[in-house]
Design a protein around this motif. Structure first.
Motif, PDB file in Angstrom:
ATOM      1  N   SER A  69      10.726  64.863   4.826  1.00  0.00           N
ATOM      2  CA  SER A  69      11.091  63.469   4.555  1.00  0.00           C
ATOM      3  C   SER A  69       9.988  62.767   3.783  1.00  0.00           C
ATOM      4  O   SER A  69      10.212  61.717   3.201  1.00  0.00           O
ATOM      5  CB  SER A  69      11.358  62.710   5.852  1.00  0.00           C
ATOM      6  OG  SER A  69      12.562  63.151   6.416  1.00  0.00           O
ATOM      7  N   PHE A  70       8.791  63.353   3.777  1.00  0.00           N
ATOM      8  CA  PHE A  70       7.665  62.712   3.108  1.00  0.00           C
ATOM      9  C   PHE A  70       7.199  63.489   1.884  1.00  0.00           C
ATOM     10  O   PHE A  70       6.683  62.908   0.944  1.00  0.00           O
ATOM     11  CB  PHE A  70       6.486  62.559   4.089  1.00  0.00           C
ATOM     12  CG  PHE A  70       6.848  61.747   5.294  1.00  0.00           C
ATOM     13  CD1 PHE A  70       6.781  60.364   5.252  1.00  0.00           C
ATOM     14  CD2 PHE A  70       7.313  62.350   6.452  1.00  0.00           C
ATOM     15  CE1 PHE A  70       7.149  59.611   6.350  1.00  0.00           C
ATOM     16  CE2 PHE A  70       7.678  61.599   7.551  1.00  0.00           C
ATOM     17  CZ  PHE A  70       7.596  60.221   7.502  1.00  0.00           C
ATOM     18  N   ALA A  71       7.327  64.788   1.936  1.00  0.00           N
ATOM     19  CA  ALA A  71       6.685  65.600   0.901  1.00  0.00           C
ATOM     20  C   ALA A  71       7.691  66.377   0.062  1.00  0.00           C
ATOM     21  O   ALA A  71       8.784  66.717   0.521  1.00  0.00           O
ATOM     22  CB  ALA A  71       5.708  66.579   1.541  1.00  0.00           C
TER      23      ALA A  71
ATOM     24  N   GLY B 276      11.292  68.263  -0.278  1.00  0.00           N
ATOM     25  CA  GLY B 276      12.350  67.651   0.543  1.00  0.00           C
ATOM     26  C   GLY B 276      13.208  68.669   1.282  1.00  0.00           C
ATOM     27  O   GLY B 276      14.289  68.348   1.761  1.00  0.00           O
TER      28      GLY B 276
END
Lengths: 317, 226
Positions: free
Chosen positions: A191-193, A196
């Motif tokens: 969700s951040f990097a 995905g």
């Protein structure tokens, strides 16, 4: 002390990515400089790169993609499939040379000439899909090595452990339906990097169910989390799978100083990872292991992390 | 963002003259949880949900029981109009996405039939369609990186952020904004369609933006124990 093979070729520098691109030739320059300065280089067995045979690459990549890749480079286009996948005239040849070198490292381990090997290659590979370049990757080095081990050396079960901070979407997709290759990845939470993918509920598909495992790490977490996830998630999974050869996708971008990620692994955290994986290889497959460079972009910390990793491979630490 | 972009356009619907059994078989075959019912001309008259169907039929647990077959048979032969919701909440193709979300929330329904101005059935928009739309809007069906930025609660912050991102030549999948989570601060979450975020992060920090560690930030927001 172990005999550790070391793959490097100055031609890996010919893959130019332009100004300000994190995946730059300097990554290898600083690594080699540090290794020569510290005298580590002399303690390793050099492995020479040569072009890979097309048939091994085609065990993973579609021939149409290979033609497209070759033409895009030859026509002088600036990128392949996405702006960030910068290419130059030489990129195609360099990518094939890197794969070929890795296959020679595999040969050296299988023939008993070395115990294990590190491949200081560019471009990296784990984001490359069978038909698409992604995330600075064009050919999936580790996937081709796995298929080569199976087809040329008749090794049945291969374990791939990917500790680059980004999920190896390409490697996962290539093997997610295949029960003969276990893909494990520890990376920053998708969700951040980038890219995905790689959630903990991705565990493989069909016959391959149970042969993919992901340990997503939330940003801000570091050594403690890696220790926990690797011992609780990687070790039991690999012990159950009983691989006969280990391939590492070795990324050094999870370090706290590397701005490409939000994960805060320390230098000692990386030591822990290297030690754990080498012990695992020794325990499960007689130490037969080839480690292949993926990411790692912070030039002032990368050489230290890579040399530390190689020292563990060579039994110097 | 309009309903016609997102609705299922393959019309799966029943007619008033159908029996409950026929409607059940159709829903099973087409794997739908909602079946709009029209008159012979194609005008919407009602909708049958999976739940309507379940409450109409006797329990499966009675299956072995001989009375089950009789009771089930009696229900399955009844007209579908006897179990459908008449005059259901519906939307037009040019209603927006946001309309659909609010209607689903207000009426607590899982799907809305889509009709034209004359009341003819045109499609169905379901919770699943909304999920797909959300995934698309957030850009997370494409590879990218989420940045977490804390900025002062002043006008013009988002412009600065977007300018820095555009100067780096990076495409944006989405930008979510969280307000009121921290006093005098706003949090921005741009989802960038790239792996190459090193330079843009540096630039943002040079411009005085704070890059958040989302986990720590979340923990900091939790009510503190005294």
């Amino acid at each position: 002390m172990r005999r550790t093979g070391f793959l490097y070729d100055p031609r890996f520098l010919l893959h130019e990515t332009g100004e300000d691109h994190p995946e730059c030739p300097d990554r290898l320059r600083v690594i080699i400089a540090a290794m020569e300065q510290s005298g580590l280089m002399e303690q390793l067995v050099p492995i020479k790169a040569e072009k890979a045979k097309q048939r091994w690459i085609e065990a993973v990549h579609h021939i149409r993609y290979m033609l497209r890749f070759e033409e895009t480079c030859a026509f002088g286009m600036p990128s392949l499939d996405h702006d960030e996948n910068r290419i130059c005239y030489d990129t195609y040849d360099v990518a094939i040379l890197a794969v070929g070198g890795i296959l020679k490292a595999v040969d050296a381990v299988m023939a008993g000439e070395v115990d294990n090997a590190f491949c200081a290659v560019r471009p990296p590979g784990h984001h490359a899909e069978s038909d698409r370049a992604m995330g600075f990757c064009y050919l999936n080095n580790v996937a081709i090595a796995a298929r080569y081990l199976q087809e040329n050396w008749k090794i049945q079960r291969i374990g791939i452990i990917d500790f680059d901070v980004h999920h190896g979407n390409g490697t996962q997709h290539i093997f997610e339906q295949d029960p003969t290759v276990f893909y494990y990845s520890i990376h920053e939470h998708p969700s951040f990097a980038y890219p995905g993918t790689g959630r903990d509920f991705d565990i493989g598909i069909g016959e391959g169910e149970g042969f993919t495992k992901n340990s997503p790490v939330l940003p801000g977490r570091g050594d403690e989390e890696y220790r926990k996830r690797l011992t609780e998630e990687l070790l039991p999974a690999m012990s159950a799978f009983q691989p006969q050869f280990l391939l590492l996708s070795a990324g050094f971008d999870a370090h706290r100083q590397d701005l490409m990620s939000g994960v805060n692994l320390s230098t000692e955290g990386y030591d822990y990872v290297s030690r754990l994986l080498i012990d695992l290889g020794a325990q499960l497959c007689g130490g037969r292991l080839v480690s292949i460079l993926e990411g790692g972009y912070q030039l002032d910390i990368l050489p230290l992390l890579v040399t530390n990793h190689i020292k563990y491979l060579a039994g110097l630490r | 963002m309009f309903v016609f972009n997102q609705m299922s356009k393959t019309l799966i619907h029943g007619e008033q003259a159908m029996t409950v059994g026929e409607a059940r078989d159709l829903m099973r075959e087409k794997r739908v949880n909602h079946l709009p019912i029209t008159d012979a001309a194609g005008k919407l008259v009602g909708i049958v949900s999976d739940r309507d169907m379940r409450s109409a039929l006797p329990s499966d647990l009675l299956n072995a029981d001989s009375s089950y077959r009789e009771e089930a048979a009696a229900v399955l032969h009844k007209p579908v109009s006897s179990i459908m919701t008449r005059n259901p909440v519906c939307v037009y193709p040019f209603n927006t996405f946001q309309d659909v979300l609010l209607l689903m929330q207000r009426h607590r329904v899982g799907a809305l039939p889509v009709v034209d101005e004359n009341g003819f059935l045109r499609g169905v928009v379901s919770g699943g369609d909304m999920l797909n739309a959300f995934i698309e809007v957030m850009g997370i069906d494409q590879p990218g990186t989420l940045l977490c930025i804390l900025a002062p609660n002043q006008q013009g912050q988002i412009k600065k952020i977007v300018d820095i991102i555009s100067d780096e030549g990076i495409s944006t999948g989405s930008i979510l904004v969280a307000r009121g989570l921290q006093k005098d601060k706003k949090a921005f979450f741009p989802y960038l369609l790239t792996n190459n975020v090193r330079q843009v992060k540096k630039k943002l920090m040079e411009h005085g933006f704070e890059m958040l560690e989302p986990v720590q930030w979340y923990l900091d927001q939790l009510p503190k124990k005294d």
